[in-house]
Design an enzyme around this catalytic site. Structure first.
Site, mmCIF file in Angstrom:
data_model
loop_
_atom_site.group_PDB
_atom_site.id
_atom_site.type_symbol
_atom_site.label_atom_id
_atom_site.label_comp_id
_atom_site.label_asym_id
_atom_site.label_seq_id
_atom_site.Cartn_x
_atom_site.Cartn_y
_atom_site.Cartn_z
ATOM 1 N N CYS A 31 49.823 -19.416 -22.922
ATOM 2 C CA CYS A 31 49.078 -18.096 -22.969
ATOM 3 C C CYS A 31 49.663 -17.118 -23.892
ATOM 4 O O CYS A 31 50.491 -17.518 -24.864
ATOM 5 C CB CYS A 31 48.945 -17.564 -21.419
ATOM 6 S SG CYS A 31 50.568 -17.135 -20.704
ATOM 7 N N HIS A 624 93.191 -16.210 -20.287
ATOM 8 C CA HIS A 624 92.469 -15.215 -19.336
ATOM 9 C C HIS A 624 93.219 -15.395 -17.958
ATOM 10 O O HIS A 624 93.211 -16.147 -17.219
ATOM 11 C CB HIS A 624 91.119 -15.448 -19.197
ATOM 12 C CG HIS A 624 90.284 -14.524 -18.600
ATOM 13 N ND1 HIS A 624 90.481 -14.389 -17.317
ATOM 14 C CD2 HIS A 624 89.383 -13.830 -19.095
ATOM 15 C CE1 HIS A 624 89.185 -13.403 -17.104
ATOM 16 N NE2 HIS A 624 88.749 -12.894 -18.025
#
Length: 702
Positions: A31, A624
């Site tokens: 669509c 980290h």
């Protein structure tokens, strides 16, 4: 092939894999914003993998093994790319029907009310969806004409306007008048009936022969007409073969073809079972038309008109007697109707109103919802710029453009709003304010079916009222989303941490690309020098921090003492996905975090929880400390280095107060990854054991 085309082809291939391959596709359509798959087995679709694709806004599974994938404005290109893949040359593969499948299909006929509702709205959607382009085109034609009328260049509504403007009328009225034939064609196609039969049945009651009977002055005996006092419409009845038949102008009607095709499907398929296949071409269409044209003219047509007029009268009464309630109700309902596909009946009523009374009063209040939706998207866009979120910025930019210039809300809804629950309450405030303004100022009408975009503002009257309402809805939604954020504080902190980690990796990669020519010339010398320096450093320091050099086959050292675990066990989905490279997690025994390798500190984040190191020969390492520790804003982190500094393996990077991290509710696991893993021959983590600072934990091979 262009870069854009290559990207589209890669996305098409990834989507094909995500839905289970070409063998799992029964059919594929699209669509304005979505790919619509009918799959053989919906459970084979990997929804998580599809959602993770860069060009996919959202996936929407539906009953009956249907799957919608929201792409946005590029959906046609993606659909074309999928269909052009070698594996899809034959299109979808028909579903094989075994005895078990036949029995299952029979049982599925009674599978429950929810599947039936889903099928009903899918029928409505597929009947209208292919027409969105021409409906939008006609609304823009009348918008341009309305602008010319507003500035005094032409009297667009004059009864004696010139042939030129009569022709312009025909350009946009063609779509609305013949809409029933187009809807009938699409609806019949959806129900697997010859679409031309559906179109022919509907066309029969729209011919000049039929509509000519609506004119009392035509001289045709037996025609009587009355006027509806509420809507001001004319109703005529004629006696045909001794039977009373209500005469209607079916131009612009949508309920009639939808009802008609539902009955036609039963008749058509029943006739197919009666007649031999060899004569289907002649007798099935013939008897279908012979039966359905009278049934439509005598029964279905009037029923559809009555239903449409009844709903229209009800809403007209509400709009006339409680305009503020009506103006508030419409924009508050639409945010919930559109995602479910339940807005089609209201859209159909808009067309009925235009056809019967010459104007529509629903679209004006609906504009408050659309612009509140677009305002919320604008708020997200501003936040994405502020927080340097590239992916969300791209999504919001495309969705906002589709909304403001095309009046299409699906990219905003599926791509953003339905993903973040904080947006809807803020957007509803904008809907409410816009609706109140429309109601208080007396309502807004339009004589065209118009997508509510910036380009169609002139078709609404009073234009000033409409402009004030949609501006208020837009600005309020945008401000509320921007100042209160679409993410919770916890989600924002996590997103910021992910962004910082990604930027650290990107900065490392950029530094590598800048210095790569010099490194290529001096790599051997640098490696030897680094080895000698690291050995000297190791001798002068403790045995707990031996030098590790970034050479082919090198061992990267543990930056902190503790137990080594796999990234999958660390509890951070970004690292677990390997988006930041392969590596390890370490459950730390203390807060003494050191450099795991010689190199340059290309990144040291302000909060002290993340460090990026680039080695002399181009290996990029990210350390980290903890998960979501960015929320601590540096509390408990004593950073000992600065960005741009050269470090040796074992040099202290940061002292971390692990008790403070735990007290703040964050895991203390320290993660180390090689962010350019894809450029290396191999990165092998060594997990499941305790280590001291400097023990090898990752083997890198160039």
């Amino acid at each position: 092939m262009s870069t854009a085309a290559q990207g589209t082809e890669a996305l098409a291939e990834a989507i094909l894999r995500g839905v289970g391959g070409p063998g799992n596709i029964e059919s594929l359509t699209h669509c304005a914003t979505r790919l619509r798959f009918q799959l053989h087995d919906g459970t084979k679709a990997d929804q998580a993998a599809l959602d993770a694709l860069g060009g996919v806004m959202a996936t929407v599974p539906q009953s009956g093994d249907r799957l919608q994938i929201v792409i946005g404005g590029a959906v046609a290109n993606v659909h074309s790319a999928i269909m052009n893949l070698p594996a899809m040359r034959a299109g979808g593969s028909p579903r094989p029907q075994s005895d078990a499948d036949v029995k299952a299909a029979a049982r599925a006929k009674g599978r429950g009310r929810y599947a039936m509702v889903d099928n009903f709205f899918e029928y409505l959607s597929d009947s209208f969806r292919p027409l969105m382009g021409v409906l939008l085109g006609s609304s823009l034609i009348i918008a341009i004409a309305s602008v010319l009328d507003a500035v005094g260049l032409v009297d667009f509504r004059a009864a004696d306007k010139s042939a030129s403007w009569v022709f312009v009328d025909a350009m946009w009225r063609s779509v609305l008048y013949f809409l029933p034939i187009m809807v009938a064609y699409n609806a019949a196609k959806k129900l697997k009936v010859d679409p031309w039969v559906g179109a022919a049945v509907m066309a029969a009651v729209m011919t000049p022969n039929f509509t000519g009977m609506l004119n009392p002055k035509s001289g045709i005996p037996g025609v009587t007409c009355t006027t509806n006092g509420t809507l001001g419409t004319q109703e005529c009845v004629a006696h045909v073969f001794g039977l009373p038949m209500q005469l209607n102008d079916y131009g612009g009607q949508v309920f009639v073809p939808l009802l008609m095709v539902g009955v036609l499907a039963l008749v058509y398929k029943g006739l197919q079972r009666i007649f031999p296949e060899t004569v289907h071409l002649v007798f099935v269409p013939f008897f279908s038309m012979l039966i359905m044209i009278p049934v439509t003219a005598f029964l279905i047509g009037p029923m559809g008109v009555w239903a449409g007029n009844g709903l229209g009268e009800g809403l007209s009464w509400l709009n006339s007697n409680a305009p503020i309630v009506f103006a508030i109700l419409i924009p508050l309902l639409y945010p919930f109707l559109v995602p479910l596909g339940l807005h089609w009946p209201l859209n159909a009523l808009m067309l009925v109103n235009i056809n019967t009374i010459g104007y529509d009063f629903i679209q004006g209040p609906m504009g408050a919802w659309n612009f509140a939706c677009f305002g919320a998207t604008a708020g997200v866009l501003l936040l994405s710029i502020r927080h340097r979120e590239k992916e969300m910025r791209q999504t919001a930019t495309g969705a906002l453009a589709a909304g403001l210039f095309g009046g299409i809300s699906e990219p905003s809804l599926y791509g953003i709003h339905l993903r973040f629950k904080r947006i809807y309450p803020r957007m509803l405030v904008g809907c409410l304010v816009g609706g109140v303004i429309v109601g208080v100022l007396g309502g807004v009408d339009t004589n065209a079916f118009a997508f509510t975009s910036l380009l169609t503002i002139p078709v609404f009257s009073p234009t000033a009222t409409y402009l004030i309402a949609i501006t208020a809805a837009f600005v309020i939604s945008m401000a509320l989303v921007y100042f209160s954020d679409y993410l919770t504080p916890e989600q924002r902190a996590a997103a910021t941490a992910e962004r910082d980690a990604a930027e650290a990796a990107a900065a490392t990669a950029e530094s590598v690309s800048v210095s790569e020519p010099a490194e290529a010339a001096d790599r051997e010398l640098v490696t030897v020098g680094a080895t000698a320096t690291a050995t000297a450093t190791a001798t002068s320091k403790t045995a707990a921090a031996p030098a590790v050099t970034a050479t082919p086959g090198t061992e990267l050292a543990a930056p902190v003492a503790g137990r080594v675990i796999a990234l999958d066990e660390a509890g951070d989905p970004v690292f677990a996905s390997r988006a930041l490279g392969e590596g390890v997690g370490i459950e730390p025994a203390d807060g003494h975090v050191v450099a795991p390798v010689d190199g340059e500190l290309v990144t040291v984040v302000d909060s002290g929880h993340a460090f990026g190191i680039r080695t002399p020969d181009g290996i990029e390492v990210l350390i980290h400390v903890g998960i979501d520790t960015v929320q601590m804003k540096g509390a408990g982190f004593d950073v000992r280095v600065a960005s741009g500094q050269q470090v040796k393996a074992g040099d202290l990077l940061v002292e971390v107060d692990l008790d403070a991290v735990r007290a703040a509710g964050h895991p203390t696991v320290t993660l180390m990854t090689v962010t350019n893993t894809a450029e290396l021959a191999s990165v092998v983590p060594h997990t499941g054991r305790p280590v001291a600072v400097g023990d090898p934990v990752v083997t890198v091979t160039r």
